[in-house]
Design an enzyme around this catalytic site. Structure first.
Site, PDB file in Angstrom:
ATOM      1  N   HIS A 196       0.888  -1.360   0.122  1.00  0.00           N
ATOM      2  CA  HIS A 196      -0.132  -0.267   0.170  1.00  0.00           C
ATOM      3  C   HIS A 196       0.785   1.502   0.016  1.00  0.00           C
ATOM      4  CE1 HIS A 196      -2.798   2.977   1.936  1.00  0.00           C
ATOM      5  NE2 HIS A 196      -3.814   2.120   1.433  1.00  0.00           N
ATOM      6  N   ASP A 236       2.765  -4.297   8.231  1.00  0.00           N
ATOM      7  CA  ASP A 236       1.996  -3.179   7.965  1.00  0.00           C
ATOM      8  C   ASP A 236       0.708  -4.534   8.384  1.00  0.00           C
ATOM      9  OD1 ASP A 236       0.353  -1.799   7.238  1.00  0.00           O
ATOM     10  OD2 ASP A 236       0.443  -1.646   4.774  1.00  0.00           O
ATOM     11  N   GLN A 265      -4.167  -4.636   7.596  1.00  0.00           N
ATOM     12  CA  GLN A 265      -5.025  -5.798   7.353  1.00  0.00           C
ATOM     13  C   GLN A 265      -5.061  -7.098   8.207  1.00  0.00           C
ATOM     14  OE1 GLN A 265      -7.628  -5.289   5.013  1.00  0.00           O
ATOM     15  NE2 GLN A 265      -6.720  -3.498   4.353  1.00  0.00           N
ATOM     16  N   LYS A 277     -10.232  -0.242  10.819  1.00  0.00           N
ATOM     17  CA  LYS A 277     -10.350  -1.573   9.871  1.00  0.00           C
ATOM     18  C   LYS A 277     -10.486  -2.709  10.799  1.00  0.00           C
ATOM     19  CE  LYS A 277      -6.928   0.028   6.720  1.00  0.00           C
ATOM     20  NZ  LYS A 277      -8.147   0.696   4.856  1.00  0.00           N
ATOM     21  N   CYS A 296      -4.762   2.232  -3.806  1.00  0.00           N
ATOM     22  CA  CYS A 296      -3.459   2.889  -3.152  1.00  0.00           C
ATOM     23  C   CYS A 296      -2.177   1.161  -3.392  1.00  0.00           C
ATOM     24  CB  CYS A 296      -3.409   3.456  -2.024  1.00  0.00           C
ATOM     25  SG  CYS A 296      -4.771   4.578  -1.212  1.00  0.00           S
TER      26      CYS A 296
HETATM   27  N1  PMP Z   1      -2.012  -0.882   4.364  1.00  0.00           N
HETATM   28  C1  PMP Z   1      -2.829  -1.487   3.742  1.00  0.00           C
HETATM   29  C2  PMP Z   1      -2.212  -3.294   3.189  1.00  0.00           C
HETATM   30  C3  PMP Z   1      -4.384  -0.861   3.769  1.00  0.00           C
HETATM   31  O1  PMP Z   1      -4.816  -1.922   3.291  1.00  0.00           O
HETATM   32  C4  PMP Z   1      -4.191   0.636   4.719  1.00  0.00           C
HETATM   33  C5  PMP Z   1      -6.175   0.969   4.055  1.00  0.00           C
HETATM   34  N2  PMP Z   1      -5.759   0.924   2.814  1.00  0.00           N
HETATM   35  C6  PMP Z   1      -3.541   0.780   4.841  1.00  0.00           C
HETATM   36  C7  PMP Z   1      -2.143   0.451   5.271  1.00  0.00           C
HETATM   37  C8  PMP Z   1      -3.740   2.962   5.323  1.00  0.00           C
HETATM   38  O2  PMP Z   1      -4.155   2.682   6.477  1.00  0.00           O
HETATM   39  P1  PMP Z   1      -5.309   3.834   7.175  1.00  0.00           P
HETATM   40  O3  PMP Z   1      -5.664   5.049   5.740  1.00  0.00           O
HETATM   41  O4  PMP Z   1      -5.710   3.332   8.307  1.00  0.00           O
HETATM   42  O5  PMP Z   1      -3.654   5.203   7.524  1.00  0.00           O
END
Ligand code: PMP
Length: 412
Positions: free
Chosen positions: A122, A199, A202, A225, A365
């Protein structure tokens, strides 16, 4: 006994209608829905318990502080960290990863040092590393992927050099649903003295996670999440690492004392928590973790795997549907990424929306991954504990409708 219909009753939004149809919410990878008890806790905090923490010399403030600190201990238990002080509250996964990149990175990276990422990350696990690499002269390397979007783990060891300092990787991909084998990665990185940052946006939301058992150095997550409110995230870090790192943000609460000439930072975890945090959000997050644990992360993961297998098997039968991601089911979470030949993802999303089906369309993203596969994006359906087999059938009907709409457009 896992009873999805009973679970659904706890989530008020799931009984609502969108565009005149019952809502089919298939976008939990972006943000999950919230059970009533989380909504109640949030409201109760503002109605009856609101006060700033740590500073007030009065009962309401002591109580707010106590609730805030108890949530930290709750989260430490939830992710298997024995010391609550190693759990830092942030705004989200993004801020947690920026904290590591900026604070650890500025203190430890020199020109020519290497950081290993993957192309499936991401942007939150790419851009902070690009930023610190630019400032320090560090170099980014990528662990290649297999065709089905798993990590080519046999290529990890050859990628590591004497200058490799840290690897940062998602626990589970938000674009494909691939679950990465963190324990196997850990074995290799540890053997070479390379730090491992995960990270867990998920991960902590969908998988049982025990950070100390896994032996990771950093683990980032977002409450929104995992049935909790937005604006709350966390970073777990190994104590000696966090202790050796400089503060990320400066201000109130993160200091031991301040003089005209400077400051001395507080100890953990306050050192990394400058300013007034999202107290109501943190307090409500406690209830989200209670809820998840009551159902059980193993049970949730199993339910999502059943949904993803059913969805892939049904979508595979529809001509023109292109599916992405591994079918090694042990390494797949509840995400289905697909395209319909000849139809742009955003059109698919809009037509599904008319049917009350909420999915995500775009690059999620994960632009470097999409570019590497020459994709402009995908449609993504993502599942959680409250999704049902009937909703998969709704998705299939919705996709058939998309195809009919586009067939008639082509005929015109
Ligand atoms: N890493 C991953 C794998 C994600 O799915 C996401 C959210 N889509 C993020 C980072 C970023 O999360 P946040 O917007 O809550 O900071």
């Amino acid at each position: 006994m896992f009873d999805v219909e009973k679970i659904r009753k706890d989530f008020p939004i799931l009984s609502s209608r969108m565009n005149g149809k019952p809502l089919v919410f298939l976008d939990s990878a972006a943000s999950s829905q919230k059970p009533q008890r989380v909504i109640d806790a949030f409201e109760d905090y503002y109605r009856c318990r609101n006060a700033n923490i740590h500073r007030g010399a009065y009962r309401l403030s002591y109580e707010a502080t106590d609730m805030y600190d108890k949530t930290r201990s709750r989260l430490a238990r939830f992710i298997g960290a024995s010391d609550p002080a190693t759990v830092i509250f942030t705004r989200n996964t993004t801020e947690s990863l920026n904290l590591v990149a900026q604070s650890w990175g500025m203190a430890n990276l020199r020109a020519g040092d290497e950081i290993i990422l993957t192309e499936l990350e991401h942007h939150s696990n790419l851009v902070p590393w690009f930023m610190i690499a630019e400032r320090t002269g560090a170099v980014i390397k990528y662990l290649p992927l297999t065709q089905d979007g798993r990590l080519a783990l046999e290529q990890l060891e050859p990628l590591i050099s004497k200058r490799t300092r840290l690897m940062s990787v998602a626990h589970m991909s938000n674009a494909l649903g691939t679950i990465h084998d963190i324990a196997a990665i850990r074995q290799v990185t540890r053997a070479h003295g390379v730090l491992l940052c995960v990270d867990g946006a998920q991960g902590a939301s969908h998988l049982p996670v025990k950070v100390e058992e896994l032996g990771v150095d950093f683990y980032a997550l977002s409450a929104h999440k995992m049935l909790g409110p937005t604006g709350v995230g966390a970073l777990y870090g190994r104590r000696e690492l966090l202790e050796s790192m400089p503060p990320f943000l400066g201000g109130g609460d993160m200091i031991l004392y301040v003089t005209r000439d400077g400051f001395v930072p507080a100890g953990l975890p306050e050192k990394f928590e400058a300013g007034t945090p999202n107290i109501a959000g943190v307090v409500a997050f406690h209830n989200a973790m209670d809820y998840l644990e009551q159902v059980g992360l193993e049970t949730i993961h199993e339910h999502e795997q059943n949904l993803v297998k059913a969805a892939v098997n049904k979508l595979r039968e529809i001509p023109g549907v292109l599916l992405y991601g591994t079918e090694e089911w042990d390494w797949r979470g509840g995400i289905v990424s697909f395209n319909i030949e000849g139809v742009h993802q955003h059109d698919v999303g809009s037509i599904l929306d008319e049917e009350g089906i909420a999915v995500r369309a775009g690059h999620h993203c994960c632009e470097p991954f999409m570019r590497s596969r020459e994709l402009s994006g995908t449609v993504r359906a993502s599942f959680y504990l409250y999704n049902t087999m009937a909703e998969i059938d709704q998705l299939v009907l919705g996709i058939q409708r998309v195809k009919e709409v586009f067939k008639s457009v082509a005929r015109r």
